[in-house]
Each structure stands twice: as C-alpha cells, then as structure tokens.
Design an enzyme around this catalytic site. Structure first.
Site, PDB file in Angstrom:
ATOM      1  N   LYS A 153       0.830  -1.223   0.000  1.00  0.00           N
ATOM      2  CA  LYS A 153       0.000   0.000   0.000  1.00  0.00           C
ATOM      3  C   LYS A 153       0.861   1.269   0.000  1.00  0.00           C
ATOM      4  O   LYS A 153       0.673   2.168  -0.823  1.00  0.00           O
ATOM      5  CB  LYS A 153      -0.941  -0.012   1.216  1.00  0.00           C
ATOM      6  N   ILE A 154       1.825   1.330   0.920  1.00  0.00           N
ATOM      7  CA  ILE A 154       2.633   2.558   1.038  1.00  0.00           C
ATOM      8  C   ILE A 154       3.596   2.676  -0.145  1.00  0.00           C
ATOM      9  O   ILE A 154       3.743   3.742  -0.743  1.00  0.00           O
ATOM     10  CB  ILE A 154       3.395   2.576   2.386  1.00  0.00           C
ATOM     11  N   ASP A 173       9.846  -6.829  -4.847  1.00  0.00           N
ATOM     12  CA  ASP A 173       8.883  -7.318  -3.862  1.00  0.00           C
ATOM     13  C   ASP A 173       8.889  -8.831  -3.940  1.00  0.00           C
ATOM     14  O   ASP A 173       9.001  -9.400  -5.030  1.00  0.00           O
ATOM     15  CB  ASP A 173       7.471  -6.766  -4.162  1.00  0.00           C
ATOM     16  N   CYS A 205       8.884  -2.429   2.893  1.00  0.00           N
ATOM     17  CA  CYS A 205       8.535  -3.829   3.165  1.00  0.00           C
ATOM     18  C   CYS A 205       8.441  -4.027   4.674  1.00  0.00           C
ATOM     19  O   CYS A 205       8.957  -3.217   5.443  1.00  0.00           O
ATOM     20  CB  CYS A 205       9.587  -4.752   2.560  1.00  0.00           C
ATOM     21  N   PRO A 206       7.795  -5.107   5.122  1.00  0.00           N
ATOM     22  CA  PRO A 206       7.758  -5.363   6.568  1.00  0.00           C
ATOM     23  C   PRO A 206       9.095  -5.882   7.061  1.00  0.00           C
ATOM     24  O   PRO A 206       9.926  -6.337   6.257  1.00  0.00           O
ATOM     25  CB  PRO A 206       6.673  -6.443   6.700  1.00  0.00           C
ATOM     26  N   THR A 232      11.262   4.480   6.072  1.00  0.00           N
ATOM     27  CA  THR A 232      10.082   4.850   6.878  1.00  0.00           C
ATOM     28  C   THR A 232       9.351   3.584   7.330  1.00  0.00           C
ATOM     29  O   THR A 232       8.202   3.672   7.767  1.00  0.00           O
ATOM     30  CB  THR A 232       9.096   5.733   6.066  1.00  0.00           C
ATOM     31  N   SER A 233      10.016   2.411   7.197  1.00  0.00           N
ATOM     32  CA  SER A 233       9.298   1.165   7.519  1.00  0.00           C
ATOM     33  C   SER A 233       9.598   0.654   8.926  1.00  0.00           C
ATOM     34  O   SER A 233       8.811   0.870   9.841  1.00  0.00           O
ATOM     35  CB  SER A 233       9.591   0.099   6.478  1.00  0.00           C
ATOM     36  N   ARG A 234      10.706  -0.018   9.091  1.00  0.00           N
ATOM     37  CA  ARG A 234      11.106  -0.491  10.414  1.00  0.00           C
ATOM     38  C   ARG A 234      12.625  -0.361  10.523  1.00  0.00           C
ATOM     39  O   ARG A 234      13.352  -0.662   9.570  1.00  0.00           O
ATOM     40  CB  ARG A 234      10.696  -1.949  10.650  1.00  0.00           C
ATOM     41  N   ASP A 258      13.090   7.581   9.395  1.00  0.00           N
ATOM     42  CA  ASP A 258      11.976   7.827  10.309  1.00  0.00           C
ATOM     43  C   ASP A 258      11.931   6.746  11.383  1.00  0.00           C
ATOM     44  O   ASP A 258      11.167   6.840  12.337  1.00  0.00           O
ATOM     45  CB  ASP A 258      10.643   7.842   9.530  1.00  0.00           C
ATOM     46  N   GLU A 263      15.219   2.123  18.356  1.00  0.00           N
ATOM     47  CA  GLU A 263      14.404   3.303  18.667  1.00  0.00           C
ATOM     48  C   GLU A 263      13.529   3.151  19.903  1.00  0.00           C
ATOM     49  O   GLU A 263      13.119   4.148  20.499  1.00  0.00           O
ATOM     50  CB  GLU A 263      13.496   3.651  17.477  1.00  0.00           C
ATOM     51  N   HIS A 295       9.829   8.301  14.150  1.00  0.00           N
ATOM     52  CA  HIS A 295       8.681   7.443  13.807  1.00  0.00           C
ATOM     53  C   HIS A 295       7.412   8.298  13.709  1.00  0.00           C
ATOM     54  O   HIS A 295       6.406   8.026  14.364  1.00  0.00           O
ATOM     55  CB  HIS A 295       8.507   6.318  14.839  1.00  0.00           C
TER      56      HIS A 295
HETATM   57  P1  NAD Z   1       1.827  -3.804   2.907  1.00  0.00           P
HETATM   58  O1  NAD Z   1       1.606  -5.102   3.595  1.00  0.00           O
HETATM   59  O2  NAD Z   1       0.703  -3.210   2.134  1.00  0.00           O
HETATM   60  O3  NAD Z   1       3.080  -3.922   1.916  1.00  0.00           O
HETATM   61  C1  NAD Z   1       4.262  -4.570   2.259  1.00  0.00           C
HETATM   62  C2  NAD Z   1       4.858  -5.131   0.980  1.00  0.00           C
HETATM   63  O4  NAD Z   1       6.112  -5.739   1.329  1.00  0.00           O
HETATM   64  C3  NAD Z   1       4.002  -6.197   0.317  1.00  0.00           C
HETATM   65  O5  NAD Z   1       3.828  -5.921  -1.059  1.00  0.00           O
HETATM   66  C4  NAD Z   1       4.779  -7.477   0.530  1.00  0.00           C
HETATM   67  O6  NAD Z   1       4.620  -8.407  -0.542  1.00  0.00           O
HETATM   68  C5  NAD Z   1       6.192  -6.960   0.581  1.00  0.00           C
HETATM   69  N1  NAD Z   1       7.112  -7.904   1.185  1.00  0.00           N
HETATM   70  C6  NAD Z   1       6.851  -8.854   2.142  1.00  0.00           C
HETATM   71  N2  NAD Z   1       7.963  -9.567   2.395  1.00  0.00           N
HETATM   72  C7  NAD Z   1       8.928  -9.050   1.597  1.00  0.00           C
HETATM   73  C8  NAD Z   1      10.286  -9.390   1.392  1.00  0.00           C
HETATM   74  N3  NAD Z   1      10.857 -10.398   2.059  1.00  0.00           N
HETATM   75  N4  NAD Z   1      10.992  -8.664   0.493  1.00  0.00           N
HETATM   76  C9  NAD Z   1      10.402  -7.647  -0.201  1.00  0.00           C
HETATM   77  N5  NAD Z   1       9.118  -7.297  -0.055  1.00  0.00           N
HETATM   78  C10 NAD Z   1       8.398  -8.001   0.840  1.00  0.00           C
HETATM   79  O7  NAD Z   1       2.345  -2.818   4.021  1.00  0.00           O
HETATM   80  P2  NAD Z   1       2.303  -1.222   4.016  1.00  0.00           P
HETATM   81  O8  NAD Z   1       1.028  -0.757   4.615  1.00  0.00           O
HETATM   82  O9  NAD Z   1       2.707  -0.729   2.679  1.00  0.00           O
HETATM   83  O10 NAD Z   1       3.463  -0.907   5.073  1.00  0.00           O
HETATM   84  C11 NAD Z   1       4.822  -1.151   4.795  1.00  0.00           C
HETATM   85  C12 NAD Z   1       5.619  -1.028   6.072  1.00  0.00           C
HETATM   86  O11 NAD Z   1       5.593   0.353   6.498  1.00  0.00           O
HETATM   87  C13 NAD Z   1       5.016  -1.793   7.260  1.00  0.00           C
HETATM   88  O12 NAD Z   1       5.503  -3.084   7.312  1.00  0.00           O
HETATM   89  C14 NAD Z   1       5.453  -0.990   8.446  1.00  0.00           C
HETATM   90  O13 NAD Z   1       6.627  -1.581   8.962  1.00  0.00           O
HETATM   91  C15 NAD Z   1       5.799   0.383   7.889  1.00  0.00           C
HETATM   92  N6  NAD Z   1       4.998   1.479   8.449  1.00  0.00           N
HETATM   93  C16 NAD Z   1       5.657   2.529   9.008  1.00  0.00           C
HETATM   94  C17 NAD Z   1       4.949   3.605   9.509  1.00  0.00           C
HETATM   95  C18 NAD Z   1       5.636   4.810  10.117  1.00  0.00           C
HETATM   96  O14 NAD Z   1       4.988   5.621  10.801  1.00  0.00           O
HETATM   97  N7  NAD Z   1       6.919   5.009   9.902  1.00  0.00           N
HETATM   98  C19 NAD Z   1       3.558   3.583   9.478  1.00  0.00           C
HETATM   99  C20 NAD Z   1       2.914   2.486   8.876  1.00  0.00           C
HETATM  100  C21 NAD Z   1       3.640   1.437   8.368  1.00  0.00           C
END
Ligand code: NAD
Length: 344
Positions: A153-154, A173, A205-206, A232-234, A258, A263, A295
């Site tokens: 999604k992001i 991905d 990615c997660p 901005t993920s983890r 972020d 953290e 974050h």
């Molecule tokens: P999402 O589940 O919609 O998308 C994650 C994508 O990563 C998917 O397309 C999935 O297929 C892919 N993926 C899974 N395993 C993978 C791998 N081994 N290698 C490559 N790609 C892989 O999630 P999202 O809503 O887009 O969120 C993404 C990440 O953003 C979340 O996991 C979360 O950690 C992070 N996040 C951060 C904040 C923030 O405030 N900084 C807020 C929300 C989410």
C-alpha cells in the site's frame, strides 16, 4: 468492554475518546509501554491496546493469559513486536492493516526533498539571517531512478508520488503486484539490480527474517556511489553501523530515517536534557546529510482518526460478533490476516 491502553500520547487519547464516545467501552490510558514489567497493569481488562514499541513477547503473552486478557489490539499495521508464533492459540491479535498509506509515503517524500534540497540547513541558516548559498547545491529528482523495496500500500503510493516527479522506478517485492510494472517507467528487478541502478532507495517492506538488515555493508557496497536511502518502515531493515560507515566513506550520499533499529527506548520521548548513550544514533544525527524523524510518518489527523476508528471497530467486532476481519494468525510458518474470523 475494558481496554488497557499502553504507551499513550495526548494525540492518542484525543482520537480514541472521539472513536469510543457513546459506546460501552472503558479505556484506561497508561503512559508506560507494555512489557514484562508493566503487563500486570492489564489485570481486570478484556484487551490491551498497544503500539509499535510495546513488547508482546513470550513472557508478556503468558502473563496476559494468566490475567485472562485474551486480546492484543495493535493500533498499527506492523506486528514485528509480537511473537506471533508463540501467540498462536493463546491470544487473539488484531491490527490496523491500513490507515493512511498517504501519510507515510508523503512523509518519505518530505524527507527526501528536505534532504536533497538542504531545506533543513536553509531553515537554520535563514533563522540566523545567514543568506549564503554555499554548500546548498541539490539535485533534480526528475529523471532519477528510485528503487522501491516493498510495493504494498505505502510503496505504491510512494511510486505514484515519484512518478509525479518524473522519476523512473525499479521495484523489488517478494510478491510483485499484478499490473504495476509498465515495462518502461516501472520495472520489477532483483535486489542486486535495484541496488546497482537506483539513485534513491526507499524501503516499504515489513520487517521479517528475510528483510532484517536488507541494507547492510554488502548491499551498500552494491549501490551507486552517493545513493540516498530512505527508511520509513522499520529500523532493523537497516544495519545502522553499516549505514554510518557508508556515510563516512561517502558511498551513501544521504539518509532519511523515520525509524531506527534501537528506537524503542528513545523515540516518542523527550531526551533533550539527557546524554544519549547510543553512539551510532548520535553520530548519524550529527551528520549534515542524515535526517532523523522519530517514527513520525504516520502522524496525520487522517491517520490518527482511521487508526482509532479501526481499532475500536476491531474490538467491537471481536467481542460483539466473535470475529474480526483484521485478526492476524500464524499458520504453516507464515503470518496472515485471518480471512474467516476463525483463527483459533
Ligand atoms: P503492505 O503489507 O501493504 O506492503 C508490504 C509489501 O512488502 C508487500 O507488497 C509485501 O509483498 C512486501 N514484502 C513482504 N515480504 C517481503 C520481502 N521479504 N521482500 C520484499 N518485499 C516483501 O504494508 P504497508 O502498509 O505498505 O506498510 C509497509 C511497512 O511500512 C510496514 O511493514 C510498516 O513496517 C511500515 N509502516 C511505518 C509507519 C511509520 O509511521 N513510519 C507507518 C505504517 C507502516
């Protein structure tokens, strides 16, 4: 329904009070994080509501079971802070799978533009009536190649934003999205190809066993010299020591962070009057080409309101209808949303 709410911030209270108003829900707000030492506070509650830096490990899960608390309601999308394998069959874990991918993607672009156009430097200079432009040269995003790891999604919203700037996209991905690649401006490639050809790399990615330290010494070496890295993920997607070395050697041109691996003890709190013990973070923050936000990417009015509404509706669904479409379950070695509401 009684909910023990951990790691409360004033903005959480505001949005959750609005979302639960007029409903048969009592929320007790605790400022402390949930962990082995604080789990006792959940006594007498039906559910705990937790955020990204609360700890839901084996010890916490066992104690929740002893206390008769059967539900962990995550008010976030990521669930790497929950031992899902251990939770399976013991507690129900609900989450907010999406609340505003725009909030996070827009923050990633805000950090990128700030960094490459030196806005963070200009802000400080002009506050001090220093109108010199030396050292402020940036570069155009138009025509540059951005590497996106994770096209969920992001990642997809960030791709749209980057395409709006006229950038080319290389994506990786594990589960590529149907219909996203157009063979010209957006292409799925291997990680090696992405590292070798991207001017900017953004992680969406997660965090899991496969993505842990996906940016490390080895991958940084494969990158174009001067690459800009956005996370901005983890935090643990990036080996912070390796990033620092990459910055020092000039292999990495800039970093926008972020999130940070260590953290949990620092982010969301005011340490301005303290001596921060984490030398890696302190050194990264001291770099002119590193921007750190704590974050904050999720923090928009729209996201907070969606988080509160979905969390409350998750809990209502679970306690009143016995099922919740946003329940997570661990089956056959993978964690998935529970589609049928009958995980356990
Ligand atoms: P999402 O589940 O919609 O998308 C994650 C994508 O990563 C998917 O397309 C999935 O297929 C892919 N993926 C899974 N395993 C993978 C791998 N081994 N290698 C490559 N790609 C892989 O999630 P999202 O809503 O887009 O969120 C993404 C990440 O953003 C979340 O996991 C979360 O950690 C992070 N996040 C951060 C904040 C923030 O405030 N900084 C807020 C929300 C989410």
């Amino acid at each position: 329904m009684r909910i023990a709410f951990f790691d409360t911030k004033p903005y959480d209270k505001e949005s959750f009070q609005a979302a639960s108003s007029g409903k048969d829900i009592t929320i007790k707000y605790f400022e402390t994080k949930l962990n082995e030492d604080t789990v006792g506070l959940a006594k007498g509650f039906d559910a705990v509501c937790v955020f990204v830096n609360d700890t839901v490990n084996k010890e916490v899960i066992d104690r929740l079971c002893e206390l008769g608390v059967g539900v962990v309601a995550l008010r976030c999308a990521g669930f790497n802070n929950v031992d899902m394998k251990y939770a399976f069959g013991k507690v129900h874990v609900l989450r907010v799978p999406a609340y505003s991918p725009y909030a996070v993607a827009e923050h990633a672009m805000a950090m990128l533009l700030t960094s490459i156009r030196r806005i963070h430097k200009a802000y400080i200079r002009t506050k001090d009536f220093n109108f010199s432009l030396s050292g402020m040269t940036g570069f155009d995003l138009y025509g540059k190649t951005v590497g996106i790891i994770g096209t969920g999604k992001i990642g997809r919203v960030f791709i749209d934003i980057c395409r709006g700037f006229g950038m080319k996209v290389l994506a990786y991905d594990k589960f590529p999205a149907d219909g996203l690649a157009d063979g010209e401006n957006i292409k799925y490639v291997s990680t090696d190809e992405l590292f070798a050809n991207s001017d900017i790399i953004s992680l969406h990615c997660p965090l899991n066993d496969e993505t842990y330290h996906i940016i490390d010494e080895n991958s940084i070496e494969k990158c174009k010299k001067g690459v800009v890295i956005i996370n901005t993920s983890r935090g643990a997607l990036v080996d912070a020591e390796a990033l620092l070395n990459g910055i020092k050697s000039r292999q990495v041109g800039a970093a926008c962070l972020d999130v940070y691996e260590e953290e949990s003890e620092l982010f969301f709190e005011d340490y301005s009057g303290h001596i921060v013990e984490d030398d890696t973070l302190a050194r990264l923050i001291s770099m002119p080409n590193v921007i750190v936000t704590s974050h904050q990417a999720f923090l928009t009015k729209e996201a907070l309101s969606n988080i509160a509404d979905t969390t409350i509706s998750n809990l209502e669904g679970f306690f009143e209808k016995g099922q919740c479409p946003n329940e997570l379950c661990y089956r056959g070695g993978t964690t998935n949303d529970c589609k049928d509401g009958k995980c356990f």
